[in-house]
Design an enzyme around this catalytic site. Structure first.
Site, PDB file in Angstrom:
ATOM      1  N   GLY A   1       0.950  -1.178  -0.324  1.00 22.94           N
ATOM      2  CA  GLY A   1      -0.166   0.335   0.294  1.00 22.94           C
ATOM      3  C   GLY A   1       0.901   1.442   0.020  1.00 22.94           C
ATOM      4  O   GLY A   1       0.247   2.133   0.825  1.00 22.94           O
TER       5      GLY A   1
ATOM      6  N   GLU B   1       6.366   6.867  -9.345  1.00 23.95           N
ATOM      7  CA  GLU B   1       3.978   6.452  -8.888  1.00 23.95           C
ATOM      8  C   GLU B   1       4.076   7.608  -8.016  1.00 23.95           C
ATOM      9  O   GLU B   1       3.074   7.756  -8.239  1.00 23.95           O
ATOM     10  CB  GLU B   1       4.422   4.689  -8.430  1.00 23.95           C
ATOM     11  CG  GLU B   1       4.975   3.931  -9.351  1.00 23.95           C
ATOM     12  CD  GLU B   1       5.005   1.907  -9.121  1.00 23.95           C
ATOM     13  OE1 GLU B   1       4.076   1.970  -8.134  1.00 23.95           O
ATOM     14  OE2 GLU B   1       5.966   1.919  -9.429  1.00 23.95           O
TER      15      GLU B   1
ATOM     16  N   LEU C   1     -10.031  -7.853 -13.518  1.00 24.52           N
ATOM     17  CA  LEU C   1     -12.143  -7.990 -12.836  1.00 24.52           C
ATOM     18  C   LEU C   1     -12.364  -8.221 -13.878  1.00 24.52           C
ATOM     19  O   LEU C   1     -12.027  -8.125 -15.350  1.00 24.52           O
ATOM     20  CB  LEU C   1     -12.082  -6.361 -12.525  1.00 24.52           C
ATOM     21  CG  LEU C   1     -11.168  -5.858 -11.243  1.00 24.52           C
ATOM     22  CD1 LEU C   1     -11.091  -4.409 -10.789  1.00 24.52           C
ATOM     23  CD2 LEU C   1     -12.091  -6.752  -9.746  1.00 24.52           C
TER      24      LEU C   1
ATOM     25  N   HIS D   1       0.583   1.428 -13.113  1.00 22.84           N
ATOM     26  CA  HIS D   1       1.213  -0.034 -13.907  1.00 22.84           C
ATOM     27  C   HIS D   1       2.786   0.681 -13.515  1.00 22.84           C
ATOM     28  O   HIS D   1       3.611   1.199 -13.928  1.00 22.84           O
ATOM     29  CB  HIS D   1       1.208  -0.041 -14.332  1.00 22.84           C
ATOM     30  CG  HIS D   1       1.944  -1.220 -15.378  1.00 22.84           C
ATOM     31  ND1 HIS D   1       1.632  -3.187 -14.551  1.00 22.84           N
ATOM     32  CD2 HIS D   1       2.476  -1.511 -16.458  1.00 22.84           C
ATOM     33  CE1 HIS D   1       2.113  -3.868 -15.558  1.00 22.84           C
ATOM     34  NE2 HIS D   1       2.869  -2.700 -16.194  1.00 22.84           N
TER      35      HIS D   1
ATOM     36  N   ASP E   1      -3.307  -4.064 -18.342  1.00 19.46           N
ATOM     37  CA  ASP E   1      -2.512  -3.173 -18.549  1.00 19.46           C
ATOM     38  C   ASP E   1      -3.088  -2.451 -19.672  1.00 19.46           C
ATOM     39  O   ASP E   1      -1.808  -2.248 -20.586  1.00 19.46           O
ATOM     40  CB  ASP E   1      -1.634  -3.716 -18.412  1.00 19.46           C
ATOM     41  CG  ASP E   1      -1.518  -4.330 -16.322  1.00 19.46           C
ATOM     42  OD1 ASP E   1      -1.742  -3.024 -15.706  1.00 19.46           O
ATOM     43  OD2 ASP E   1      -0.618  -5.675 -16.657  1.00 19.46           O
TER      44      ASP E   1
ATOM     45  N   ARG F   1     -15.460 -15.943  -9.893  1.00 26.51           N
ATOM     46  CA  ARG F   1     -14.339 -14.384 -10.873  1.00 26.51           C
ATOM     47  C   ARG F   1     -16.237 -13.277 -10.023  1.00 26.51           C
ATOM     48  O   ARG F   1     -16.096 -11.785  -9.279  1.00 26.51           O
ATOM     49  CB  ARG F   1     -14.013 -13.911 -11.743  1.00 26.51           C
ATOM     50  CG  ARG F   1     -12.411 -14.419 -11.493  1.00 26.51           C
ATOM     51  CD  ARG F   1     -11.453 -13.814 -13.080  1.00 26.51           C
ATOM     52  NE  ARG F   1     -10.476 -15.082 -12.950  1.00 26.51           N
ATOM     53  CZ  ARG F   1      -8.928 -14.497 -11.532  1.00 26.51           C
ATOM     54  NH1 ARG F   1      -9.741 -13.236 -11.406  1.00 26.51           N
ATOM     55  NH2 ARG F   1      -8.193 -14.860 -12.231  1.00 26.51           N
TER      56      ARG F   1
ATOM     57  N   ASN G   1      -5.563   2.675 -12.292  1.00 25.02           N
ATOM     58  CA  ASN G   1      -4.494   1.723 -12.452  1.00 25.02           C
ATOM     59  C   ASN G   1      -3.288   2.487 -12.683  1.00 25.02           C
ATOM     60  O   ASN G   1      -3.534   3.460 -13.197  1.00 25.02           O
ATOM     61  CB  ASN G   1      -4.555   0.731 -13.111  1.00 25.02           C
ATOM     62  CG  ASN G   1      -3.685  -0.333 -12.356  1.00 25.02           C
ATOM     63  OD1 ASN G   1      -3.842  -1.143 -11.083  1.00 25.02           O
ATOM     64  ND2 ASN G   1      -3.060  -1.225 -13.204  1.00 25.02           N
TER      65      ASN G   1
ATOM     66  N   ARG H   1      -5.221  -8.300  -8.400  1.00 24.59           N
ATOM     67  CA  ARG H   1      -7.232  -8.801  -9.172  1.00 24.59           C
ATOM     68  C   ARG H   1      -7.454  -9.298 -10.352  1.00 24.59           C
ATOM     69  O   ARG H   1      -7.855  -8.101 -10.210  1.00 24.59           O
ATOM     70  CB  ARG H   1      -8.084  -9.227  -8.124  1.00 24.59           C
ATOM     71  CG  ARG H   1      -8.756 -10.123  -7.166  1.00 24.59           C
ATOM     72  CD  ARG H   1      -8.595 -11.113  -6.666  1.00 24.59           C
ATOM     73  NE  ARG H   1      -9.812 -12.230  -7.250  1.00 24.59           N
ATOM     74  CZ  ARG H   1      -8.980 -13.413  -7.628  1.00 24.59           C
ATOM     75  NH1 ARG H   1      -8.555 -14.608  -7.320  1.00 24.59           N
ATOM     76  NH2 ARG H   1     -10.251 -14.822  -8.294  1.00 24.59           N
TER      77      ARG H   1
HETATM   78  C1  GRF Z   1       3.307  -0.996  -7.852  1.00 28.77           C
HETATM   79  O1  GRF Z   1       4.550  -0.999  -8.162  1.00 28.77           O
HETATM   80  C2  GRF Z   1       2.311  -0.964  -8.774  1.00 28.77           C
HETATM   81  O2  GRF Z   1       2.490   0.571  -9.746  1.00 28.77           O
HETATM   82  C3  GRF Z   1       1.730  -1.544  -9.085  1.00 28.77           C
HETATM   83  O3  GRF Z   1       1.649  -2.725  -7.714  1.00 28.77           O
HETATM   84  C4  GRF Z   1       3.190  -1.899  -7.044  1.00 28.77           C
HETATM   85  C5  GRF Z   1       2.454  -1.763  -5.786  1.00 28.77           C
HETATM   86  O4  GRF Z   1       2.376  -1.671  -4.635  1.00 28.77           O
HETATM   87  N1  GRF Z   1       0.846  -1.818  -9.616  1.00 28.77           N
HETATM   88  P1  GRF Z   1       1.759  -0.806  -3.382  1.00 28.77           P
HETATM   89  O5  GRF Z   1       0.913  -1.826  -2.773  1.00 28.77           O
HETATM   90  O6  GRF Z   1       1.739   0.528  -3.505  1.00 28.77           O
HETATM   91  O7  GRF Z   1       3.423  -0.161  -2.092  1.00 28.77           O
END
Ligand code: GRF
Length: 217
Positions: free
Chosen positions: A14, A176, A95, A111, A147, A67, A109, A93
């Site tokens: 998280g 990120e 979806l 990535h 993605d 699912r 999302n 997961r």
């Molecule tokens: C991140 O690198 C995100 O881009 C990917 O999963 C990782 C999650 O990391 N989808 P965190 O739980 O936010 O620390």
């Protein structure tokens, strides 16, 4: 005025969730983090959200036969919590199309790669194996295919000769944490809109759509 309500979906540590929670704690942030939802009872992010006084919900995917059952339970919680927007943040997961179509334009999302390169898992290992000189991260709208959805914001980082998946991953993760709150803000303020399957950004936007971060030192 009430702010739009955001749900963050997690499965693990998280850190992106925390970057969104911290950004939304600023009085001028245009949305509130209403709830954090995990599909795993042991997700470390759950405790971090609770420590930040954010309500949490757990929907254990193992408690659902398929699912479709999990997606239905998730949708019910989002409706019950009066959620306007969904942020997937390390949510592991898949979806189903039924669910992603219901939330199209309202679910984003993050990535850890510059899409459309390196969809899926182990992106940093694969970037190093391919020898790319630039890597990064992408925030995009979620569509049925994994993605692939319309791209909102990207940040690029250099790949250094001495990099390992961990050092490269840490450089990407730092970005990120910058672009996810910025991209959420764009969506909430309706400065990023979907037109014919692509994102159009308001010309008066304050944040750049792409950042290139120079190597440290
Ligand atoms: C991140 O690198 C995100 O881009 C990917 O999963 C990782 C999650 O990391 N989808 P965190 O739980 O936010 O620390």
């Amino acid at each position: 005025m009430t702010r739009p309500r955001v749900a963050i979906l997690i499965s693990g540590r998280g850190s992106n969730m925390m970057s969104l929670i911290e950004a939304a704690a600023a009085p001028d942030f245009p949305a509130e983090i209403a709830v954090v939802i995990s599909n795993r009872p042991d997700a470390h992010g759950l405790a971090r959200a609770q420590a930040a006084n954010i309500p949490t919900r757990m929907i254990d995917h193992k408690a659902h036969a398929d699912r479709a059952g999990f997606d239905a339970a998730l949708h019910a919680v989002l409706v019950e919590e009066q959620v306007d927007l969904v942020c997937l943040a390390g949510f592991m997961r898949l979806l189903m199309a039924d669910f992603t179509q219901k939330w199209y334009g309202r679910m984003i999302n993050i990535h850890p790669a510059l899409l459309p390169s390196f969809k899926g898992l182990h992106t940093h290992e694969r970037a190093l194996a391919e020898g790319v000189r630039i890597h990064g991260c992408t925030v995009h709208f979620v569509t049925p295919e994994m993605d692939v959805g319309p791209i909102l914001m990207q940040a690029a980082v250099p790949v250094l000769d001495a990099d390992t998946p961990d050092t490269l991953g840490a450089r990407v993760l730092a970005q990120e944490h910058v672009i996810y709150p910025a991209a959420l803000r764009l969506v909430v303020e309706r400065r990023a809109t979907l037109r014919e399957g692509r994102v159009v950004i308001d010309e008066f936007m304050l944040a750049p759509p792409a950042l290139v971060v120079p190597p440290a030192g």
